[in-house]
Write a protein that holds these residues in place. Structure first.
Motif, short mmCIF file in Angstrom:
data_model
loop_
_atom_site.label_atom_id
_atom_site.label_comp_id
_atom_site.label_asym_id
_atom_site.label_seq_id
_atom_site.Cartn_x
_atom_site.Cartn_y
_atom_site.Cartn_z
N ARG A 395 0.93 -1.05 -0.01
CA ARG A 395 0.09 0.01 -0.13
C ARG A 395 0.87 1.31 0.14
O ARG A 395 2.05 1.20 0.45
CB ARG A 395 -1.04 0.02 1.26
N PHE A 396 0.36 2.34 -0.32
CA PHE A 396 1.10 3.67 -0.26
C PHE A 396 1.52 3.90 1.05
O PHE A 396 2.39 4.60 1.29
CB PHE A 396 0.21 4.84 -0.90
N SER A 397 0.81 3.26 2.21
CA SER A 397 1.09 3.60 3.40
C SER A 397 2.26 2.85 4.15
O SER A 397 3.07 3.44 5.03
CB SER A 397 -0.10 3.33 4.42
N GLY A 398 2.80 1.84 3.41
CA GLY A 398 3.74 1.06 4.00
C GLY A 398 4.89 1.12 3.14
O GLY A 398 5.81 0.34 3.81
N ILE A 399 4.96 1.43 1.95
CA ILE A 399 6.11 1.44 1.08
C ILE A 399 7.33 1.95 1.55
O ILE A 399 8.59 1.65 1.38
CB ILE A 399 5.68 1.97 -0.41
N ALA A 400 7.12 3.04 2.54
CA ALA A 400 8.47 3.86 2.92
C ALA A 400 9.08 2.99 3.81
O ALA A 400 10.37 2.76 4.13
CB ALA A 400 8.20 4.91 3.57
N ARG A 401 8.50 2.33 4.79
CA ARG A 401 9.26 1.48 5.91
C ARG A 401 9.71 0.23 5.08
O ARG A 401 10.99 -0.05 5.24
CB ARG A 401 8.11 0.91 6.80
N ASP A 402 9.33 -0.37 4.06
CA ASP A 402 9.69 -1.65 3.33
C ASP A 402 11.15 -1.17 2.54
O ASP A 402 12.07 -1.95 2.69
CB ASP A 402 8.64 -2.08 2.32
N THR A 403 10.85 -0.10 1.74
CA THR A 403 12.05 0.38 1.09
C THR A 403 12.95 0.80 1.90
O THR A 403 14.53 0.64 1.67
CB THR A 403 11.69 1.29 0.19
N GLU A 404 12.77 1.41 3.13
CA GLU A 404 13.84 1.78 3.88
C GLU A 404 14.64 0.60 4.54
O GLU A 404 15.98 0.65 4.37
CB GLU A 404 13.36 2.79 5.09
N TYR A 405 13.75 -0.40 4.77
CA TYR A 405 14.61 -1.67 5.26
C TYR A 405 15.33 -2.35 4.25
O TYR A 405 16.66 -2.70 4.43
CB TYR A 405 13.74 -2.43 5.99
#
Length: 427
Positions: A395-405
């Motif tokens: 989702r748009f809401s979770g992509i930042a955390r996933d890509t940062e990791y």
């Protein structure tokens, strides 16, 4: 974006896919000063442009559009962007981060390179990379059951990704097969246009739109549900195969209640078991499927009630959902011609196609084996998949955390390889 690339053949990282996941990965890599390039076989946001119907809009509120470094910029955080605005948001993001996207370049094969890294064959030549990030989701090939071929040839058949509006469908009733998000919303679109709809109802759950004064997504986010990790879910990795809850953001957002549609003239059926020319046969599971969807719906209401009580939140009271309609005796078959059905929309999802990735990173169903997007093949990653790590993934809401990791993992592998190269040169 760059249409005529003249780029070096080697890159520290190649990202495959120029949608929101690939662009978010690019943002994170650039923050860390890591050389990379994105190959997109079509154009940025291609699936949003070409695989959504005209009235499509987000089912989650705009405030959840939190691409890294680029939160939702509009004035309706609790609204639901229609298709064109979603495309505009993603395209604006690509410009804002100056993503090195090369459009119109298909990746045709990925192989491990002797000594480490990867050989990436594309429609415009061969490249190499130390690491590769697959950011192409898992929705590649429209999935239509084989028995669709048994329908009479004069009944038009399309996949849900090809549906645009009711006016583009042949005259007559429309059979929609599948009651996930796409199937339910397309059935609603046809129903609101005055078309007679037959909907094959499956096992997808449903969710309230607004409960006790707030959008249910707001409550669920506050409750930490979108942060729930795969390993903490009761179903573990099996949750990745579960259908999404159906509801809609259309006209400001509302529930989708199939029982209400039935009261208004939509015909609901159980699972489609077989086809023999115009003869359609259905399983006796309609009541069960409707009841299970409603149980999830009221379960969410109950979880919100408990959260409100535990936190002492002032919120208006609201009764739980009670069914508006119940199916009558099971009707196991339907003659499509007698029912006036002129077309079928297969809202039966997609299957993944990673056949061009030649690496031991897949299970027996040819789906990626990973932990938070990291595979056992050093330097090969996946991002943008549902439940990659949490319910918010994909989702748009979770992509930042996933890509940062993942960017941190990329940086670690890069540092390790640089240290090995330096040691080899010094010896």
């Amino acid at each position: 974006m760059d249409q005529n690339p003249t780029h070096p053949a080697h890159h520290s990282v190649i990202v495959v896919g120029g949608g929101q996941a690939g662009l978010s990965m690019s943002y994170q890599l650039r923050l860390r000063g890591i050389d990379h390039i994105l190959f997109e076989k079509d154009s940025i946001a291609h699936a949003w442009k070409t695989q959504r119907w005209d009235s499509f809009c987000l089912v989650t509120p705009n405030w959840q559009c939190q691409l890294p470094g680029f939160p939702y910029p509009g004035g309706e955080p609790h609204g639901f962007m229609p298709k064109d605005e979603i495309v505009g948001y993603i395209e604006a993001y690509a410009r804002a981060i100056a993503a090195p996207v090369v459009e119109g370049v298909a990746v045709t094969a990925i192989r491990r390179r002797p000594g480490g890294g990867f050989i990436v064959a594309t429609s415009r030549g061969e490249h190499t990379a130390d690491q590769v990030v697959m950011a192409i989701s898992g929705y590649h090939v429209p999935s239509i059951p084989a028995f669709a071929a048994r329908l009479p040839g004069d009944i038009r058949q399309i996949h849900s990704s090809a549906y645009r509006n009711s006016g583009g469908m042949p005259e007559g009733a429309v059979l929609v097969v599948g009651s996930g998000q796409s199937g339910c919303q397309i059935a609603e679109d046809l129903h609101l246009s005055g078309r007679k709809v037959h909907l094959v109802v499956g096992s997808a759950p449903r969710c309230p739109r607004v409960y006790r004064g707030r959008d249910a997504v707001d409550w669920l986010a506050e409750m930490g549900q979108y942060d729930l990790a795969v390993e903490d879910h009761p179903l573990k990795e099996d949750v990745r195969r579960k259908a999404n809850h159906y509801l809609t953001g259309r006209d400001g957002g509302r529930d989708i209640d199939l029982r209400r549609f039935a009261l208004e003239g939509m015909s609901l059926h159980g699972r489609l078991d077989s086809i023999d020319g115009p003869a359609l046969r259905f399983a006796d599971d309609l009541a069960k499927n409707l009841d299970n969807a409603d149980a999830v719906y009221t379960g969410i209401q109950g979880a919100i009630d408990r959260h409100i009580a535990a936190k002492g939140i002032a919120a208006p009271g609201q009764a739980h959902y009670t069914p508006l309609w119940a199916p009558g005796p099971h009707e196991p078959s339907l003659d499509a011609r007698a029912a006036g059905i002129g077309s079928v929309i297969w809202a039966t999802g997609f299957r993944a196609d990673y056949g061009f990735v030649h690496a031991p990173a897949f299970d027996g169903r040819v789906l990626p084996i990973h932990r938070r997007g990291v595979t056992a093949v050093e330097g090969l990653y996946f991002v943008g998949l549902p439940w990659l790590h949490t319910w918010g993934s994909g989702r748009f809401s979770g992509i930042a955390r996933d890509t940062e990791y993942l960017a941190e993992r990329v940086a670690e592998v890069r540092s390790k390889r640089l240290a090995e190269e330096a040691l080899a040169l010094a010896s």
